[in-house]
Design a protein around this motif. Sequence first.
Motif, PDB file in Angstrom:
ATOM      1  N   VAL A 192     -64.545 -67.716   8.327  1.00 50.79           N
ATOM      2  CA  VAL A 192     -63.614 -66.611   8.579  1.00 50.79           C
ATOM      3  C   VAL A 192     -64.348 -65.481   9.278  1.00 50.79           C
ATOM      4  CG1 VAL A 192     -62.255 -64.786   7.483  1.00 50.79           C
ATOM      5  CG2 VAL A 192     -62.178 -67.114   6.577  1.00 50.79           C
ATOM      6  N   ARG A 193     -63.726 -64.960  10.337  1.00 48.07           N
ATOM      7  CA  ARG A 193     -64.226 -63.752  10.998  1.00 48.07           C
ATOM      8  C   ARG A 193     -62.988 -63.027  11.498  1.00 48.07           C
ATOM      9  NH1 ARG A 193     -68.944 -64.911  15.096  1.00 48.07           N
ATOM     10  NH2 ARG A 193     -67.229 -65.856  16.284  1.00 48.07           N
ATOM     11  N   PRO A 194     -63.031 -61.710  11.637  1.00 44.93           N
ATOM     12  CA  PRO A 194     -61.813 -61.022  12.072  1.00 44.93           C
ATOM     13  C   PRO A 194     -61.196 -61.709  13.281  1.00 44.93           C
ATOM     14  CG  PRO A 194     -63.499 -59.413  11.547  1.00 44.93           C
ATOM     15  CD  PRO A 194     -64.148 -60.752  11.416  1.00 44.93           C
ATOM     16  N   GLY A 195     -59.965 -62.151  13.114  1.00 46.23           N
ATOM     17  CA  GLY A 195     -59.285 -62.819  14.215  1.00 46.23           C
ATOM     18  C   GLY A 195     -59.501 -64.316  14.275  1.00 46.23           C
ATOM     19  N   GLU A 196     -60.377 -64.830  13.450  1.00 44.95           N
ATOM     20  CA  GLU A 196     -60.708 -66.268  13.489  1.00 44.95           C
ATOM     21  C   GLU A 196     -60.700 -66.855  12.094  1.00 44.95           C
ATOM     22  OE1 GLU A 196     -64.631 -66.040  16.013  1.00 44.95           O
ATOM     23  OE2 GLU A 196     -64.235 -68.125  15.426  1.00 44.95           O
ATOM     24  N   ALA A 197     -60.275 -68.085  11.994  1.00 45.17           N
ATOM     25  CA  ALA A 197     -60.399 -68.817  10.734  1.00 45.17           C
ATOM     26  C   ALA A 197     -60.334 -70.291  11.053  1.00 45.17           C
ATOM     27  CB  ALA A 197     -59.281 -68.429   9.773  1.00 45.17           C
ATOM     28  N   GLU A 198     -61.300 -71.060  10.558  1.00 48.68           N
ATOM     29  CA  GLU A 198     -61.214 -72.508  10.787  1.00 48.68           C
ATOM     30  C   GLU A 198     -61.856 -73.291   9.657  1.00 48.68           C
ATOM     31  OE1 GLU A 198     -64.561 -72.166  14.386  1.00 48.68           O
ATOM     32  OE2 GLU A 198     -63.289 -73.944  14.212  1.00 48.68           O
TER      33      GLU A 198
ATOM     34  N   VAL B 183     -48.085 -55.717  -2.807  1.00 45.92           N
ATOM     35  CA  VAL B 183     -49.497 -55.670  -2.417  1.00 45.92           C
ATOM     36  C   VAL B 183     -49.738 -56.354  -1.077  1.00 45.92           C
ATOM     37  CG1 VAL B 183     -50.137 -57.772  -3.696  1.00 45.92           C
ATOM     38  CG2 VAL B 183     -51.856 -56.036  -3.229  1.00 45.92           C
ATOM     39  N   LEU B 184     -48.882 -57.308  -0.731  1.00 46.73           N
ATOM     40  CA  LEU B 184     -49.076 -58.003   0.533  1.00 46.73           C
ATOM     41  C   LEU B 184     -48.922 -57.063   1.716  1.00 46.73           C
ATOM     42  CD1 LEU B 184     -47.152 -61.304  -0.279  1.00 46.73           C
ATOM     43  CD2 LEU B 184     -49.620 -60.962  -0.163  1.00 46.73           C
ATOM     44  N   HIS B 185     -48.120 -56.044   1.553  1.00 47.91           N
ATOM     45  CA  HIS B 185     -47.942 -55.099   2.650  1.00 47.91           C
ATOM     46  C   HIS B 185     -49.120 -54.141   2.740  1.00 47.91           C
ATOM     47  CE1 HIS B 185     -43.950 -56.755   2.995  1.00 47.91           C
ATOM     48  NE2 HIS B 185     -43.773 -56.551   1.707  1.00 47.91           N
ATOM     49  N   GLU B 186     -49.808 -53.936   1.597  1.00 47.14           N
ATOM     50  CA  GLU B 186     -50.954 -53.026   1.591  1.00 47.14           C
ATOM     51  C   GLU B 186     -52.205 -53.698   2.126  1.00 47.14           C
ATOM     52  OE1 GLU B 186     -49.033 -51.247  -2.447  1.00 47.14           O
ATOM     53  OE2 GLU B 186     -51.076 -52.049  -2.537  1.00 47.14           O
ATOM     54  N   LEU B 187     -52.258 -55.007   2.012  1.00 49.84           N
ATOM     55  CA  LEU B 187     -53.516 -55.710   2.291  1.00 49.84           C
ATOM     56  C   LEU B 187     -53.920 -55.729   3.763  1.00 49.84           C
ATOM     57  CD1 LEU B 187     -53.681 -58.781  -0.107  1.00 49.84           C
ATOM     58  CD2 LEU B 187     -55.254 -56.893   0.062  1.00 49.84           C
ATOM     59  N   GLY B 188     -52.987 -55.785   4.661  1.00 52.42           N
ATOM     60  CA  GLY B 188     -53.379 -55.860   6.072  1.00 52.42           C
ATOM     61  C   GLY B 188     -53.450 -57.299   6.539  1.00 52.42           C
ATOM     62  N   THR B 189     -53.103 -57.534   7.791  1.00 51.05           N
ATOM     63  CA  THR B 189     -52.965 -58.915   8.276  1.00 51.05           C
ATOM     64  C   THR B 189     -54.283 -59.663   8.334  1.00 51.05           C
ATOM     65  OG1 THR B 189     -53.091 -58.058  10.513  1.00 51.05           O
ATOM     66  CG2 THR B 189     -50.888 -58.527   9.641  1.00 51.05           C
ATOM     67  N   GLU B 190     -55.403 -58.965   8.397  1.00 54.61           N
ATOM     68  CA  GLU B 190     -56.692 -59.652   8.509  1.00 54.61           C
ATOM     69  C   GLU B 190     -57.274 -60.068   7.167  1.00 54.61           C
ATOM     70  OE1 GLU B 190     -56.619 -60.329  12.219  1.00 54.61           O
ATOM     71  OE2 GLU B 190     -58.215 -61.025  10.882  1.00 54.61           O
ATOM     72  N   ALA B 191     -56.584 -59.746   6.083  1.00 55.06           N
ATOM     73  CA  ALA B 191     -57.138 -60.019   4.759  1.00 55.06           C
ATOM     74  C   ALA B 191     -57.282 -61.513   4.511  1.00 55.06           C
ATOM     75  CB  ALA B 191     -56.252 -59.394   3.683  1.00 55.06           C
TER      76      ALA B 191
ATOM     77  N   MET C  44     -65.426 -64.976  -5.930  1.00 55.42           N
ATOM     78  CA  MET C  44     -64.383 -64.485  -5.042  1.00 55.42           C
ATOM     79  C   MET C  44     -65.008 -63.776  -3.852  1.00 55.42           C
ATOM     80  SD  MET C  44     -61.555 -61.499  -5.697  1.00 55.42           S
ATOM     81  CE  MET C  44     -62.815 -60.222  -5.716  1.00 55.42           C
ATOM     82  N   ALA C  45     -64.514 -64.091  -2.675  1.00 53.66           N
ATOM     83  CA  ALA C  45     -64.977 -63.394  -1.473  1.00 53.66           C
ATOM     84  C   ALA C  45     -63.746 -62.817  -0.768  1.00 53.66           C
ATOM     85  CB  ALA C  45     -65.719 -64.359  -0.572  1.00 53.66           C
ATOM     86  N   TYR C  46     -63.882 -61.584  -0.295  1.00 54.84           N
ATOM     87  CA  TYR C  46     -62.793 -60.911   0.407  1.00 54.84           C
ATOM     88  C   TYR C  46     -63.285 -60.401   1.749  1.00 54.84           C
ATOM     89  CZ  TYR C  46     -59.799 -57.057   1.886  1.00 54.84           C
ATOM     90  OH  TYR C  46     -59.013 -56.208   2.626  1.00 54.84           O
ATOM     91  N   SER C  47     -62.497 -60.597   2.758  1.00 57.04           N
ATOM     92  CA  SER C  47     -62.800 -60.064   4.084  1.00 57.04           C
ATOM     93  C   SER C  47     -61.524 -59.457   4.627  1.00 57.04           C
ATOM     94  CB  SER C  47     -63.289 -61.206   4.994  1.00 57.04           C
ATOM     95  OG  SER C  47     -63.254 -60.811   6.349  1.00 57.04           O
ATOM     96  N   GLY C  48     -61.623 -58.242   5.125  1.00 59.71           N
ATOM     97  CA  GLY C  48     -60.401 -57.630   5.657  1.00 59.71           C
ATOM     98  C   GLY C  48     -60.577 -56.141   5.784  1.00 59.71           C
ATOM     99  N   ARG C  49     -59.491 -55.456   5.730  1.00 61.92           N
ATOM    100  CA  ARG C  49     -59.509 -53.999   5.828  1.00 61.92           C
ATOM    101  C   ARG C  49     -60.198 -53.421   4.592  1.00 61.92           C
ATOM    102  NH1 ARG C  49     -53.615 -51.725   6.102  1.00 61.92           N
ATOM    103  NH2 ARG C  49     -53.906 -51.978   3.864  1.00 61.92           N
ATOM    104  N   PRO C  50     -60.944 -52.311   4.745  1.00 58.48           N
ATOM    105  CA  PRO C  50     -61.626 -51.741   3.575  1.00 58.48           C
ATOM    106  C   PRO C  50     -60.665 -51.470   2.416  1.00 58.48           C
ATOM    107  CG  PRO C  50     -62.437 -50.694   5.561  1.00 58.48           C
ATOM    108  CD  PRO C  50     -61.301 -51.586   5.991  1.00 58.48           C
ATOM    109  N   ILE C  51     -61.104 -51.856   1.244  1.00 58.12           N
ATOM    110  CA  ILE C  51     -60.260 -51.765   0.049  1.00 58.12           C
ATOM    111  C   ILE C  51     -61.161 -51.407  -1.132  1.00 58.12           C
ATOM    112  CG2 ILE C  51     -60.548 -54.205  -0.507  1.00 58.12           C
ATOM    113  CD1 ILE C  51     -57.649 -54.362  -1.332  1.00 58.12           C
ATOM    114  N   LEU C  52     -60.609 -50.786  -2.148  1.00 59.31           N
ATOM    115  CA  LEU C  52     -61.382 -50.447  -3.352  1.00 59.31           C
ATOM    116  C   LEU C  52     -61.671 -51.716  -4.151  1.00 59.31           C
ATOM    117  CD1 LEU C  52     -60.070 -47.238  -5.211  1.00 59.31           C
ATOM    118  CD2 LEU C  52     -62.245 -47.564  -4.047  1.00 59.31           C
ATOM    119  N   ALA C  53     -62.895 -51.898  -4.552  1.00 62.06           N
ATOM    120  CA  ALA C  53     -63.291 -53.094  -5.311  1.00 62.06           C
ATOM    121  C   ALA C  53     -62.440 -53.288  -6.555  1.00 62.06           C
ATOM    122  CB  ALA C  53     -64.760 -52.996  -5.695  1.00 62.06           C
ATOM    123  N   GLU C  54     -62.001 -52.191  -7.164  1.00 57.98           N
ATOM    124  CA  GLU C  54     -61.233 -52.347  -8.403  1.00 57.98           C
ATOM    125  C   GLU C  54     -59.883 -53.013  -8.144  1.00 57.98           C
ATOM    126  OE1 GLU C  54     -60.563 -48.691 -10.626  1.00 57.98           O
ATOM    127  OE2 GLU C  54     -59.187 -48.007  -9.059  1.00 57.98           O
TER     128      GLU C  54
END
Lengths: 274, 274, 274, 274
Positions: C257-263, C223-231, C1-11
């Motif tokens: 994936v990069r902030p603001g980009e995805a292809e 949780v979708l509201h907590e995640l942030g649009t860049e997640a 699993m890979a996550y990119s987005g706003r800082p979040i707790l790993a747990e």
Amino acid sequence: MAYSGRPILAEELLFKPEHSLIDQSLHSRLGATTTNGDGFGIGWYGEGEEPALFKGVDPAWNDRNLREISGQVRTGMFFAHIRASTGTAVQRSNCHPFRHGRWLWMHNGMVAGFHELRRDLVMAVDPDLFPDIEGTTDSELLFFLALTFGLEQDPIPAVERAVGLVEDVAARHGVPHPVQMTVATTDGVGMWAFRYASSGQARSLYFSTRVDKLAALHPEVEVLHELGTEARFIVSEPLRDLSGAWNEVPESSCGFVRPGEAELLPFRPLLAAA
Amino acid sequence: MAYSGRPILAEELLFKPEHSLIDQSLHSRLGATTTNGDGFGIGWYGEGEEPALFKGVDPAWNDRNLREISGQVRTGMFFAHIRASTGTAVQRSNCHPFRHGRWLWMHNGMVAGFHELRRDLVMAVDPDLFPDIEGTTDSELLFFLALTFGLEQDPIPAVERAVGLVEDVAARHGVPHPVQMTVATTDGVGMWAFRYASSGQARSLYFSTRVDKLAALHPEVEVLHELGTEARFIVSEPLRDLSGAWNEVPESSCGFVRPGEAELLPFRPLLAAA
Amino acid sequence: MAYSGRPILAEELLFKPEHSLIDQSLHSRLGATTTNGDGFGIGWYGEGEEPALFKGVDPAWNDRNLREISGQVRTGMFFAHIRASTGTAVQRSNCHPFRHGRWLWMHNGMVAGFHELRRDLVMAVDPDLFPDIEGTTDSELLFFLALTFGLEQDPIPAVERAVGLVEDVAARHGVPHPVQMTVATTDGVGMWAFRYASSGQARSLYFSTRVDKLAALHPEVEVLHELGTEARFIVSEPLRDLSGAWNEVPESSCGFVRPGEAELLPFRPLLAAA
Amino acid sequence: MAYSGRPILAEELLFKPEHSLIDQSLHSRLGATTTNGDGFGIGWYGEGEEPALFKGVDPAWNDRNLREISGQVRTGMFFAHIRASTGTAVQRSNCHPFRHGRWLWMHNGMVAGFHELRRDLVMAVDPDLFPDIEGTTDSELLFFLALTFGLEQDPIPAVERAVGLVEDVAARHGVPHPVQMTVATTDGVGMWAFRYASSGQARSLYFSTRVDKLAALHPEVEVLHELGTEARFIVSEPLRDLSGAWNEVPESSCGFVRPGEAELLPFRPLLAAA
């Protein structure tokens, strides 16, 4: 080793100092055993209500994850412990620090005759606390006896009563000089360190001089300027050979540290009224 | 430690002697590092064609399974090793003894500049043998170079060529005095022990005096009567302080033991013809 | 699993979701092996220049330290991997993610016939990079081949060349369909995920729909509201059964994936000119 | 799995059969949990007075040392266990079999509400036996209660009393159906297996048909001729799909095996007189 002060990276405390705790694993000059390779543990206050623990049974100097985590943990209250087993199994549940709620506890020393005394000591633990005991060490049991006697409300009398109970049980079993201890415990805000032995000859324990005084004494030592004036260390062995830096906690004493406060108080085991 | 002789319980060899190998983990008096806590391993010949291995990364003195197994393994050829890592990872695949077919190999010492030399050394291993390399140590690589040069057919020249190759590669990389080694290897029948350092100052290595001679010298020492006349030990450090019991293997030498035979031969690295 | 987005707790990422990665250890519905208990690893960007790693060989669901650390690590780029060994040793140095400089790399799948191909592949690694190889897996070797071909400068062609090389070496050894892979790699800012198999039937790989679109579809899911649009998530198996949330990465593709980009881009192995 | 019969190599029992115990770690068809990866242990009678134990917390299928040892252990009484923790720590001291003197004990199942009942159960253990408790499981505690009630003199009533006590303590704490168990225990000569659940629905337990009868039924199956007529197995899950080979131990029963003897007896918990 216990540290209280401005938030700092754990690796500064574990791996950087001249005679860091990690080095102590290999060559403990003042400790009772030459090598402390039966486990290690660190505890700190960060995210969430309760402190976090990272403990393991690999020798500290070998644990790659410890190095990695140390570079990522930034905290203002930090406990670290290297274990030399006095008989009980080498397993993570027997590594220090131990945790209960917001409290951390670590102990150097032993309860002599623990094999004989263990059952009576276990029975003296508050039944509501008993299920939380995870391991089989004398150290964890001392912690739970202190909790039973109100560590979370008033630490010093609680530990005095816990030690008093152990000495009483030992006397009934004919075990002389049962308690050998240096203990550090914290609730995340204040830090208490105890030095006591039933025989009057306890292991070593030191606290650090105020950093601003020390920086004045040794202006050439850079780290003193980075540490911040509130920095306090309580250690089994001095972290660095620096004259004037380390002060012995006297026998039968308890040191207490909180931001802005530091004092030394006498420690006398109490036997609870029959 | 290597033992050859009448079948004996491993625990007699590991835990009983005055300065047994297990005690060496904690206080190695002649070794290069004071503590050898980066793994241990034993190898022996019992059921089946190939020798068996029991290896682990826990410090030897803590491993409960090692104590249990030692009380059950009875063998006439026994290798035991305590590891102090010289840089590569602490993991079971990097613990000695190493095994290939019927052969066991263990090594004390290091290949200096291994980080720089490793690729060239790896490429010199026989392509058919290469897939069997399980770890990342210089010790295992020396073994596979010796196998490449015919260890299984004629051990001494094979090891001489392996060491010669390492010295040649080191010279081309500008690394001085690359080889520091004491090595023990066996096919289950004979046992070879090598002592060599490029610098001429190798670590310690001893072989035991014939047991019957020693029993005559020390009639009061019981274990000598239990051991049997064919018993031979090759050790890094003497197992027991007993005058006349231990003989140094000279620098640049190889000792060879087989039931009824024992000899010391010179050891000289060979550079294979270009 | 890979996550990119706003800082979040790993747990939140490891233990909370309906079908979290930790649950995947036990019951992997889409994976090739039912149980993935041969190690785990997490990597993240926090203090310092390089990412930190926490890896171990205990099954992920048992590792108490993993739970503790997860509650303390807050990060905007997070990699997590559960290992099912395809033959090589179960040891920390063989756990993913692998790290080199600022780069992390993890791989699901295998190089078929690795035992035969390994020597040639090892020799193709840049001699300056070779000393940094710590383990013995095909996964780590693929990483070092990609680094050799310039992963740090231009990831997609580098991985195309690495895979091309493996296929070429395999062809010369008569090994069909050598490469089975889903790979995720990052430099801490951008994240690349590859899905490719020489046979055309690669393991599963999904990327998440933009969170704002998903929140519109499922306003009731908090949780979708907590995640942030860049997640953005890239996963082997969907973390949560939510219609419209997961999109398959097509065969022979690379997601970026990069902030603001995805292809999504095509992926075609390249054979470097002879 | 428990085996009694002619001495046999442990690896024949662990790794060879169609649905061997090692395979059960991964896919347990009849067990309560799908994967049993929280530790394993084997116990056997060889050199010395007491049985030997080899136990560990790595998943059984990964433990290289287990494979090695299995190829070297030849014994006529063999216990093997794969653990799925029901809450207590995953550590060697919590792995089965447990040992006391010449006795071995292993248990599948749990004591429901153990967290609440533990203190009362601990206090019921004979004070002279209490110091020998090494771990924190319900399984080990059941063993020590059985020892307290005279397991070493008369096993069946001892276990009946132990279970009776647990049910009584549970009733006083308001915990319904506390005991879920299949247990195997031995003194090296005889072997006892118990199947009981307070709810009347115990986990599976089978014993093997006499080998000579089975060889007559299936003359084509070679291993039956190697096993010897005294061979008896008691298993949680059948080792091999062979019609007529496995017989269910009924609910609330105890099977007893000794060379030349085998019988099924009823099992009824006894409450010791107040």
